[in-house]
Every structure is written in C-alpha cells, then in structure tokens.
Design a protein around this motif. Structure first.
Motif, PDB file in Angstrom:
ATOM      1  N   THR A  35      -6.839   6.515   3.541  1.00  0.00           N
ATOM      2  CA  THR A  35      -5.983   7.694   3.427  1.00  0.00           C
ATOM      3  C   THR A  35      -4.635   7.381   2.795  1.00  0.00           C
ATOM      4  N   VAL A  36      -4.071   6.234   3.130  1.00  0.00           N
ATOM      5  CA  VAL A  36      -2.714   5.884   2.695  1.00  0.00           C
ATOM      6  C   VAL A  36      -2.500   6.014   1.181  1.00  0.00           C
ATOM      7  N   PRO A  37      -3.441   5.587   0.339  1.00  0.00           N
ATOM      8  CA  PRO A  37      -3.182   5.699  -1.108  1.00  0.00           C
ATOM      9  C   PRO A  37      -2.891   7.117  -1.582  1.00  0.00           C
ATOM     10  N   HIS A  38      -3.341   8.117  -0.849  1.00  0.00           N
ATOM     11  CA  HIS A  38      -3.133   9.500  -1.267  1.00  0.00           C
ATOM     12  C   HIS A  38      -1.701   9.974  -1.035  1.00  0.00           C
ATOM     13  N   LEU A  39      -0.890   9.158  -0.353  1.00  0.00           N
ATOM     14  CA  LEU A  39       0.537   9.468  -0.234  1.00  0.00           C
ATOM     15  C   LEU A  39       1.221   9.390  -1.592  1.00  0.00           C
ATOM     16  N   ALA A  40       0.595   8.694  -2.526  1.00  0.00           N
ATOM     17  CA  ALA A  40       1.175   8.538  -3.865  1.00  0.00           C
ATOM     18  C   ALA A  40       0.532   9.476  -4.882  1.00  0.00           C
ATOM     19  N   SER A  41      -0.203  10.466  -4.411  1.00  0.00           N
ATOM     20  CA  SER A  41      -0.864  11.402  -5.318  1.00  0.00           C
ATOM     21  C   SER A  41       0.155  12.130  -6.205  1.00  0.00           C
ATOM     22  N   GLU A  42      -0.284  12.530  -7.379  1.00  0.00           N
ATOM     23  CA  GLU A  42       0.570  13.319  -8.262  1.00  0.00           C
ATOM     24  C   GLU A  42       0.697  14.756  -7.771  1.00  0.00           C
ATOM     25  N   ARG A  43      -0.215  15.184  -6.908  1.00  0.00           N
ATOM     26  CA  ARG A  43      -0.217  16.557  -6.407  1.00  0.00           C
ATOM     27  C   ARG A  43       0.583  16.648  -5.107  1.00  0.00           C
ATOM     28  N   ALA A  44       1.556  17.541  -5.078  1.00  0.00           N
ATOM     29  CA  ALA A  44       2.413  17.679  -3.902  1.00  0.00           C
ATOM     30  C   ALA A  44       1.604  18.035  -2.659  1.00  0.00           C
ATOM     31  N   ARG A  45       0.657  18.957  -2.807  1.00  0.00           N
ATOM     32  CA  ARG A  45      -0.140  19.374  -1.649  1.00  0.00           C
ATOM     33  C   ARG A  45      -0.987  18.228  -1.133  1.00  0.00           C
ATOM     34  N   ARG A  46      -1.514  17.414  -2.040  1.00  0.00           N
ATOM     35  CA  ARG A  46      -2.314  16.256  -1.619  1.00  0.00           C
ATOM     36  C   ARG A  46      -1.451  15.282  -0.813  1.00  0.00           C
ATOM     37  N   ARG A  47      -0.234  15.033  -1.281  1.00  0.00           N
ATOM     38  CA  ARG A  47       0.666  14.126  -0.560  1.00  0.00           C
ATOM     39  C   ARG A  47       0.969  14.662   0.836  1.00  0.00           C
ATOM     40  N   THR A  48       1.163  15.967   0.933  1.00  0.00           N
ATOM     41  CA  THR A  48       1.477  16.581   2.226  1.00  0.00           C
ATOM     42  C   THR A  48       0.318  16.437   3.197  1.00  0.00           C
ATOM     43  N   CYS A  49      -0.890  16.728   2.737  1.00  0.00           N
ATOM     44  CA  CYS A  49      -2.075  16.602   3.604  1.00  0.00           C
ATOM     45  C   CYS A  49      -2.293  15.149   4.008  1.00  0.00           C
ATOM     46  N   ALA A  50      -2.066  14.231   3.066  1.00  0.00           N
ATOM     47  CA  ALA A  50      -2.198  12.809   3.383  1.00  0.00           C
ATOM     48  C   ALA A  50      -1.161  12.381   4.414  1.00  0.00           C
ATOM     49  N   ALA A  51       0.063  12.920   4.297  1.00  0.00           N
ATOM     50  CA  ALA A  51       1.116  12.577   5.262  1.00  0.00           C
ATOM     51  C   ALA A  51       0.734  13.027   6.664  1.00  0.00           C
TER      52      ALA A  51
END
Length: 256
Positions: free
Chosen positions: A108-124
């Motif tokens: 899951t952690v790598p998705h904190l660096a996603s280019e998509r703001a919503r993806r980063r939020t869900c990953a957080a």
C-alpha cells in the motif's frame, strides 16, 4: 472481511491491466484495504485470540461447515447457540487479516506517491489503519513523514481531513491544523488521540459541539472523510466530545 479477499485485492491493485479507463477502481481497493486494517486492529488482544482460536480450531471448522449448509433460520439460531463459536469464527477471520497486515502495508505504501490526489488520500487512510499493527512500530516515524507530505499536498478539505485522521491514528502531530479555516479539517485534527487534554484541541471540539452542522457542511458536496464510512462518524466524534465533557450533545455532521 477476509484475509484471502484482501490478498486478492492487493494483488489486483498493482495489476496494470486493472481498469485503465477507470482509475477509481484502484482507489476503491485502497479503501477496502483500509477496512481490512480496521478489522485487523487487534492490539494487545491478538495473542489471547490466537490461543483461543488454536484451542478450538476443530470446533470452529465444524461450526463453519454447519453454518454454510444451514438455512437462514438455522443460521440465526446458531449465532445464539451459547457456544460462543460464532463470535470466535469472526475473531479467527480478524486474526487472519492481522497476520496479513505486513504484506498489505508493504504493497500500500507506494501509492502514497501516486500522481492522483484521490489515490494518495485513499492510500493514506489505508496506511493509517494498517500501520497500527505491532510489526510496523519502527516504520511509523518514516510513514508519518510521508503522510505529512501527503497532507501538505492535499487538494481539498475532504482529502486533508481524511489524511489528518490517518496521522492521528499513528500518533502524529496534527496541531498545525487546529487553526485551519475549515471546521471539518480542524475537527479531524483535534480528534487525534495524542491531543487528549490539549487546550487548543479541546476548544475545537467544543466549537463542534456548539455548531454540530458546521462539521458536515464544511465538506460541501463531499461526504465526511472515508474513515467515517466504516466506523460511524457520530461515534468517532462523540468519543472526542466526551474528552471535553460534550457527551450527550448533538453529534457534528449528524442529520437532524
């Protein structure tokens, strides 16, 4: 919530063929992993649950087999059969998720660096739940730094509030957001357990108690942060209000 399903979800999450035209699919999978983290948050009870499960494994297997073969009426009676096996079956499923958490967190952690703001939020949100696992204790300082960076880059009050709840779950410092102009952001920052007894956080919670609608309305057309979709936000906020003697008042964000 089962460990095998969570494992399938995390495998699909990194599949480049997953919904290329619908990026929200991956976001939904991260939300599912958040829910898995909540189910697996057994804390100090994990060793005792493991002992109980191992001691009664044959009975649990038999109970589960009978349950799967039973009709609706019999299933309802089985939950009230006095053996406690139904509840222990649920504990067994939670324990399986608990044992899988290190794998889920790593993926899951790598998705904190996603280019998509919503993806980063869900990953957080997912990281905030999964990293409460004992195995992640030494990782938390680094993860909190990453979550702080995600918070700084948040593009909406809804996203920021969601990330702040995750930071608070891991014992991070949410004080900088207690003076945010958005009531929802301030409220989610104040809910951090480490701010219990903090004068500024208590003032924010008292403000919410006096103006219960302001919290829900602060997110505009958006629902409250996604964490509240799995644990009713009335309960989560009520626990914060009890810190300042606000129990029994209308809960911020509740429909009246």
């Amino acid at each position: 919530m089962t460990a095998p399903t969570a494992l399938i979800v995390v495998e699909l999450l990194d599949d480049p063929l997953l919904g290329p035209g619908d990026p929200s699919l991956a976001d939904a999978m991260l939300v599912y992993l958040y829910a898995a983290g909540v189910a697996a948050d057994l804390g100090d009870e994990a060793p005792d649950i493991r002992r109980q499960v191992e001691k009664r494994t044959p009975e649990l297997r038999s109970w589960t087999d009978d349950y799967l073969r039973a009709d609706t009426d019999l299933r309802a009676r089985m939950w009230r059969d006095g053996t406690g096996l139904g509840a222990l079956v649920l504990d067994q499923a939670a324990l399986a998720c608990f044992d899988l958490v290190p794998t889920l967190l790593r993926r899951t952690v790598p998705h904190l660096a996603s280019e998509r703001a919503r993806r980063r939020t869900c990953a957080a949100a997912a990281v905030g739940a999964l990293a409460r696992h004992p195995s992640a204790l030494t990782q938390r300082p680094v993860l909190l730094e990453q979550l702080m960076s995600v918070a700084d880059a948040a593009q909406s009050a809804h996203d920021l509030a969601t990330i702040l709840i995750a930071i608070g779950h891991l014992g991070g410092d949410t004080r900088p957001w207690l003076t945010d102009p958005n009531a929802g952001v301030r409220g989610c920052a104040a809910l951090a357990s480490d701010l219990a007894g903090d004068d500024a956080a208590d003032r924010v919670l008292l403000e919410l108690a006096r103006s219960p609608r302001e919290f829900g309305e602060s997110f505009g057309d958006m629902a409250p942060p996604l964490q509240f979709q799995f644990q009713p936000y009335q309960d989560l906020l009520a626990s914060g209000l009890r810190r300042v003697g606000g129990a029994g008042r209308s809960t911020p964000g509740a429909k009246t």
